[in-house]
Design an enzyme around this catalytic site. Structure first.
Site, PDB file in Angstrom:
ATOM      1  N   LYS A  50      -0.984 -12.136 -15.646  1.00  0.00           N
ATOM      2  CA  LYS A  50      -1.745 -10.558 -15.937  1.00  0.00           C
ATOM      3  C   LYS A  50      -1.735 -10.352 -14.225  1.00  0.00           C
ATOM      4  O   LYS A  50      -2.710 -11.126 -13.508  1.00  0.00           O
ATOM      5  CB  LYS A  50      -3.482 -10.841 -16.939  1.00  0.00           C
ATOM      6  N   LYS A  86       0.890 -10.518 -10.222  1.00  0.00           N
ATOM      7  CA  LYS A  86       0.981  -9.656  -9.072  1.00  0.00           C
ATOM      8  C   LYS A  86       1.873  -8.998  -9.220  1.00  0.00           C
ATOM      9  O   LYS A  86       2.699  -9.644  -8.523  1.00  0.00           O
ATOM     10  CB  LYS A  86      -0.591  -9.503  -8.488  1.00  0.00           C
ATOM     11  N   ASP A 126      -1.846  -0.301 -11.069  1.00  0.00           N
ATOM     12  CA  ASP A 126      -2.523  -1.065  -9.162  1.00  0.00           C
ATOM     13  C   ASP A 126      -2.105   0.159  -8.457  1.00  0.00           C
ATOM     14  O   ASP A 126      -2.372   1.569  -8.524  1.00  0.00           O
ATOM     15  CB  ASP A 126      -1.581  -2.551  -9.590  1.00  0.00           C
ATOM     16  N   THR A 170     -11.708  -0.011 -14.191  1.00  0.00           N
ATOM     17  CA  THR A 170     -12.203  -0.417 -12.953  1.00  0.00           C
ATOM     18  C   THR A 170     -13.442  -0.303 -12.444  1.00  0.00           C
ATOM     19  O   THR A 170     -13.795  -0.026 -11.971  1.00  0.00           O
ATOM     20  CB  THR A 170     -10.789  -0.161 -12.079  1.00  0.00           C
TER      21      THR A 170
END
Ligand SMILES: NC(=O)C1=CN([C@@H]2O[C@H](COP(=O)(O)OP(=O)(O)OC[C@H]3O[C@@H](n4cnc5c(N)ncnc54)[C@H](O)[C@@H]3O)[C@@H](O)[C@H]2O)C=CC1
Ligand SMILES: O=C(O)CCC(=O)C(=O)O
Length: 394
Positions: A50, A86, A126, A170
């Site tokens: 993940k 990632k 991201d 986040t």
């Protein structure tokens, strides 16, 4: 301190799999440009990989590998059934048209499709990627599979099975940890001042949530520089200006560099942009009493030691920004079970995970008289080690 056997360290020192890809993209002017990207899967002992995908001109394989290791740790700090992964594509989305950006997004997923999927590795947003891009990526993956596969990517638009609350998760997680840390300092929320570096998904939402609870946000920045007003900034006005170009036109403030923002006399400093912005060179000049790492890796190891010795509390990235992956996990569950939660349910479940995790990490750090980062690593790595042993890998 965790007492990991050397062979476990050998396994955890490097990612289990790294895929390096290059893929051609048709540009608007008819030319073909070849883009490079990476997907690193660090460790899947606890479950599928993940982690987000970043689009940035300075992405490197080493950076993506390090970020995937942090994801393994982060997922275990908050107890999610995932390993770390990632991805990154070397590109500058600010120079791409909407069509080019879509073709880059689809091209990257086609290039890594073999190693991702709801049970293998689930990407998410991201730096310089967002819900729209996740929607294209999910569509590209679904087309390759021949069936709708919403659980293959998280951080999607709500219309494609995205979770309520993922866009601000986040920052919400980061703010929850900051408020826990502030509680024991005996200051009222209205007395707290904050400076935030980065005004994207993490930074901008942190500014909004903090000012929403009464914290005085005195400085913010983006890649073009910082704004400072010790009496507080109007976060909504800044967000509005940013949506229509740049917040550099905001009056009532002093313009300064991103470096100067880090050294302001504030209670809370939130680096929410890129890595390595607090180093041994500037750590001694930091005046904040709490630093919450909304960004991944904003503090170098040398700087971490200096800050610890100065009594500055650092809430490490693997905890402070774990709200994003936590709500990604909620999104994945909702997709797999075809049932969807309200924003209130998401926010409550996020707090139920983040707040106890904060206290667990803090307790370990205090017991071992070490940083919260070390406390988080100790907790997470022992969980991964236990899983690797239980699977019979070592
Ligand atoms: N989006 C998410 O869900 C998560 C993001 N993070 C981390 O948060 C950090 C920020 O990511 P996002 O907010 O998603 O990215 P974003 O792409 O939404 O925003 C990035 C922001 O940083 C600013 N920026 C870029 N270079 C800068 C510089 N040199 N100085 C100051 N500001 C600069 C940009 O102008 C932009 O405002 C990254 O480290 C990322 O890995 C961590 C966990 C989850
Ligand atoms: O939401 C996710 O799955 C991962 C987010 C991410 O990349 C991170 O926490 O650094």
């Amino acid at each position: 301190m965790v007492g990991l056997e050397p062979h476990l360290i050998e396994i955890l020192k490097r990612p289990m799999r790294v895929l390096s890809v290059s893929f051609p993209v048709r540009m608007d002017d008819g030319s073909v440009q070849v883009f490079e990207g990476y997907r690193s899967q660090h460790n899947d002992a606890m479950g599928p990989g993940k982690g987000g995908i970043r689009f940035h001109p300075q992405v490197t394989m080493d950076e993506v590998k390090a970020l995937s290791m942090w994801m393994t740790i982060k997922c275990q700090v908050v107890g999610l059934p995932y390993g770390g992964a990632k991805g990154g594509v070397v590109c500058d989305p600010r120079t791409l048209s909407a069509g080019e950006l879509e073709r880059v997004s689809r091209g990257f997923i086609e290039a890594i499709a073999q190693i991702i999927g709801p049970d293998k590795d689930i990407p998410a947003p991201d730096v310089y990627t967002n819900a729209k891009i996740m929607g294209w990526m999910m569509d590209a993956y679904s087309k390759l599979q021949g069936s709708f596969a919403p659980a293959s990517i998280t951080g999607k638009p709500l219309s494609l099975g995205g979770s309520r609350g993922r866009d601000e998760a986040t920052a919400r997680g980061c703010v929850l940890t900051v408020l826990e840390a502030m509680k024991k300092r005996g200051q009222s929320v209205q007395e707290i001042t904050a400076a935030i570096q980065g005004f994207g998904n993490a930074g901008r939402t942190a500014a909004k949530l903090l000012s929403g609870v009464g914290v005085r946000v005195v400085a913010v920045s983006d890649s073009t520089g910082a704004l400072y007003n010790p009496n507080g900034l109007d976060v909504d006005a800044l967000a509005n200006l940013k949506d229509h170009g740049s917040f550099r036109n905001y009056g009532h403030s002093e313009h300064m560099s991103n470096q100067a923002l880090l050294e302001l006399p504030v209670d809370v400093l939130i680096p929410a942009a890129l890595e390595n912005v607090i180093t041994a060179e500037n750590a001694g000049r930091i005046q904040a009493s709490i630093i919450a790492e909304a960004a991944n890796g904003p503090i170098t190891p040398d700087a971490d030691t200096i800050l610890f010795e100065s009594g500055i509390q650092v809430i490490p990235d693997v905890l402070a920004n774990a709200g994003g992956v936590t709500v990604s996990y909620f999104e994945w569950i909702q997709n797999l079970t075809h049932s969807y939660w309200t924003k209130e349910q998401v926010d409550a479940k996020l707090a139920d995970i983040l707040v106890p995790s904060y206290h667990e990490v803090n307790k370990i750090a205090q017991e071992h008289r070490t940083t919260m980062r070390m406390g988080a690593y100790m907790m997470a790595l022992s969980r991964v080690a236990e899983a690797m042993k239980a699977r019979g890998w070592v």
